[in-house]
Design a protein around this motif. Structure first.
Motif, mmCIF file in Angstrom:
data_model
loop_
_atom_site.group_PDB
_atom_site.id
_atom_site.type_symbol
_atom_site.label_atom_id
_atom_site.label_comp_id
_atom_site.label_asym_id
_atom_site.label_seq_id
_atom_site.Cartn_x
_atom_site.Cartn_y
_atom_site.Cartn_z
ATOM 1 N N ARG A 30 0.848 -1.190 0.000
ATOM 2 C CA ARG A 30 0.000 0.000 0.000
ATOM 3 C C ARG A 30 0.882 1.238 0.000
ATOM 4 O O ARG A 30 1.857 1.314 0.749
ATOM 5 C CB ARG A 30 -0.948 -0.006 1.185
ATOM 6 N N TYR A 31 0.477 2.203 -0.832
ATOM 7 C CA TYR A 31 1.317 3.375 -1.058
ATOM 8 C C TYR A 31 0.472 4.637 -1.184
ATOM 9 O O TYR A 31 -0.718 4.580 -1.486
ATOM 10 C CB TYR A 31 2.105 3.211 -2.374
ATOM 11 N N VAL A 32 1.142 5.760 -0.975
ATOM 12 C CA VAL A 32 0.613 7.055 -1.376
ATOM 13 C C VAL A 32 1.623 7.585 -2.389
ATOM 14 O O VAL A 32 2.833 7.523 -2.158
ATOM 15 C CB VAL A 32 0.397 8.022 -0.188
ATOM 16 N N VAL A 33 1.132 8.053 -3.527
ATOM 17 C CA VAL A 33 2.016 8.568 -4.568
ATOM 18 C C VAL A 33 1.521 9.947 -4.981
ATOM 19 O O VAL A 33 0.322 10.182 -5.105
ATOM 20 C CB VAL A 33 2.112 7.602 -5.778
ATOM 21 N N LEU A 93 -7.944 1.961 5.180
ATOM 22 C CA LEU A 93 -6.591 1.920 5.748
ATOM 23 C C LEU A 93 -6.634 1.351 7.158
ATOM 24 O O LEU A 93 -7.378 1.839 8.014
ATOM 25 C CB LEU A 93 -5.993 3.333 5.791
ATOM 26 N N ARG A 94 -5.842 0.330 7.380
ATOM 27 C CA ARG A 94 -5.685 -0.191 8.740
ATOM 28 C C ARG A 94 -5.068 0.915 9.586
ATOM 29 O O ARG A 94 -4.405 1.807 9.068
ATOM 30 C CB ARG A 94 -4.793 -1.433 8.712
ATOM 31 N N PHE A 95 -5.252 0.833 10.882
ATOM 32 C CA PHE A 95 -4.786 1.934 11.732
ATOM 33 C C PHE A 95 -3.282 2.160 11.630
ATOM 34 O O PHE A 95 -2.822 3.300 11.671
ATOM 35 C CB PHE A 95 -5.218 1.736 13.183
ATOM 36 N N ARG A 107 -2.544 9.906 -4.890
ATOM 37 C CA ARG A 107 -3.301 8.660 -4.939
ATOM 38 C C ARG A 107 -2.869 7.727 -3.829
ATOM 39 O O ARG A 107 -1.682 7.470 -3.645
ATOM 40 C CB ARG A 107 -3.085 8.002 -6.300
ATOM 41 N N LEU A 108 -3.848 7.217 -3.072
ATOM 42 C CA LEU A 108 -3.635 6.124 -2.128
ATOM 43 C C LEU A 108 -4.033 4.860 -2.863
ATOM 44 O O LEU A 108 -5.098 4.819 -3.478
ATOM 45 C CB LEU A 108 -4.558 6.261 -0.918
ATOM 46 N N PHE A 109 -3.210 3.820 -2.816
ATOM 47 C CA PHE A 109 -3.583 2.611 -3.534
ATOM 48 C C PHE A 109 -2.913 1.377 -2.974
ATOM 49 O O PHE A 109 -1.910 1.457 -2.271
ATOM 50 C CB PHE A 109 -3.277 2.744 -5.035
ATOM 51 N N GLU A 110 -3.518 0.250 -3.310
ATOM 52 C CA GLU A 110 -2.948 -1.056 -3.000
ATOM 53 C C GLU A 110 -2.459 -1.642 -4.306
ATOM 54 O O GLU A 110 -3.238 -1.809 -5.248
ATOM 55 C CB GLU A 110 -3.999 -1.962 -2.377
ATOM 56 N N ASP A 111 -1.173 -1.944 -4.355
ATOM 57 C CA ASP A 111 -0.567 -2.509 -5.562
ATOM 58 C C ASP A 111 -1.200 -3.865 -5.870
ATOM 59 O O ASP A 111 -1.360 -4.700 -4.986
ATOM 60 C CB ASP A 111 0.945 -2.665 -5.337
ATOM 61 N N GLY A 112 -1.597 -4.066 -7.113
ATOM 62 C CA GLY A 112 -2.155 -5.344 -7.528
ATOM 63 C C GLY A 112 -3.647 -5.487 -7.300
ATOM 64 O O GLY A 112 -4.196 -6.570 -7.461
ATOM 65 N N SER A 113 -4.315 -4.400 -6.901
ATOM 66 C CA SER A 113 -5.766 -4.459 -6.724
ATOM 67 C C SER A 113 -6.374 -3.146 -7.223
ATOM 68 O O SER A 113 -5.658 -2.232 -7.610
ATOM 69 C CB SER A 113 -6.130 -4.686 -5.252
ATOM 70 N N ASN A 114 -7.689 -3.059 -7.188
ATOM 71 C CA ASN A 114 -8.347 -1.824 -7.594
ATOM 72 C C ASN A 114 -8.683 -0.928 -6.401
ATOM 73 O O ASN A 114 -9.408 0.049 -6.552
ATOM 74 C CB ASN A 114 -9.612 -2.133 -8.407
ATOM 75 N N CYS A 172 -10.398 0.535 10.913
ATOM 76 C CA CYS A 172 -9.822 1.138 9.712
ATOM 77 C C CYS A 172 -10.351 2.554 9.533
ATOM 78 O O CYS A 172 -11.347 2.943 10.138
ATOM 79 C CB CYS A 172 -10.151 0.304 8.481
ATOM 80 N N VAL A 173 -9.653 3.296 8.699
ATOM 81 C CA VAL A 173 -10.103 4.603 8.228
ATOM 82 C C VAL A 173 -10.457 4.392 6.767
ATOM 83 O O VAL A 173 -9.591 4.078 5.952
ATOM 84 C CB VAL A 173 -8.997 5.676 8.385
ATOM 85 N N ASP A 174 -11.737 4.512 6.455
ATOM 86 C CA ASP A 174 -12.231 4.212 5.114
ATOM 87 C C ASP A 174 -12.337 5.498 4.304
ATOM 88 O O ASP A 174 -13.005 6.444 4.720
ATOM 89 C CB ASP A 174 -13.602 3.540 5.207
ATOM 90 N N VAL A 175 -11.673 5.531 3.156
ATOM 91 C CA VAL A 175 -11.745 6.659 2.233
ATOM 92 C C VAL A 175 -12.464 6.123 0.999
ATOM 93 O O VAL A 175 -11.948 5.232 0.325
ATOM 94 C CB VAL A 175 -10.342 7.191 1.867
ATOM 95 N N ARG A 176 -13.658 6.651 0.723
ATOM 96 C CA ARG A 176 -14.509 6.033 -0.293
ATOM 97 C C ARG A 176 -15.305 7.075 -1.066
ATOM 98 O O ARG A 176 -15.706 8.096 -0.535
ATOM 99 C CB ARG A 176 -15.488 5.085 0.394
ATOM 100 N N LYS A 177 -15.524 6.773 -2.333
ATOM 101 C CA LYS A 177 -16.366 7.608 -3.188
ATOM 102 C C LYS A 177 -17.818 7.161 -3.036
ATOM 103 O O LYS A 177 -18.099 5.962 -2.953
ATOM 104 C CB LYS A 177 -15.936 7.507 -4.647
#
Length: 160
Positions: free
Chosen positions: A11-14, A105-107, A21-28, A82-87
């Motif tokens: 998981r990264y922020v770029v 995001l897990r804590f 963008r916050l994202f998990e590599d290999g997923s949507n 978790c802290v959920d960031v969602r559209k």
């Protein structure tokens, strides 16, 4: 110039030219922020942290949901660590509903994200200089604020 900050397992922020963008590599699983939306998100960290602390302390009355711009919300809820960031989207007759677009995001990932904010600001002056949309002159009256898609993404103040 983009820079990846690791916040968890794959998981990264770029920071990119015009977005973060916050994202998990290999997923949507991801969340995308304009620089002004990111600024507004960061401004909410104290309130989010207060709720995270209560969830960790097993307070069962927490249901935080903050609008951070566009159709994006950040949520912290008792029983979910978790802290959920969602559209979200608006469905007439049903109301505002979550989409599958977002990331929880897990804590410990939340803590790492917060730790990366200062370095992001230091390395990216455009991010550091970004201001939320409501600081613009077109928001100095109610009509201007209501016409803003960032502040009012569903076109009607009464849907939320």
């Amino acid at each position: 110039m983009s820079k990846k900050f690791e916040i968890g397992d794959r998981r990264y922020v770029v920071v990119k030219k015009d977005e973060i963008r916050l994202f998990e590599d290999g997923s949507n699983k991801s969340a995308t922020f304009t620089y002004p939306r990111w600024t507004h998100f960061v401004e909410q960290f104290d309130e989010i942290d207060q709720c995270v602390a209560k969830v960790v302390a097993k307070d069962d009355g927490i249901k935080l949901q903050l609008h951070i711009g566009g159709g994006w919300y950040v949520s912290v809820t008792s029983g979910f660590f978790c802290v959920d960031v969602r559209k979200f989207y608006y469905l007439p007759g049903t109301g505002v509903r979550p989409t599958r677009m977002g990331i929880a995001l897990r804590f410990y990932e939340w803590t790492r994200l917060k730790a990366a904010v200062d370095e992001i600001r230091h390395r990216h002056p455009k991010v550091a200089d970004a201001q939320p949309c409501w600081t613009r002159a077109d928001h100095f009256n109610q009509e201007g604020a209501m016409a803003c898609n960032e502040c009012n993404p569903f076109g009607d103040w009464n849907v939320i």
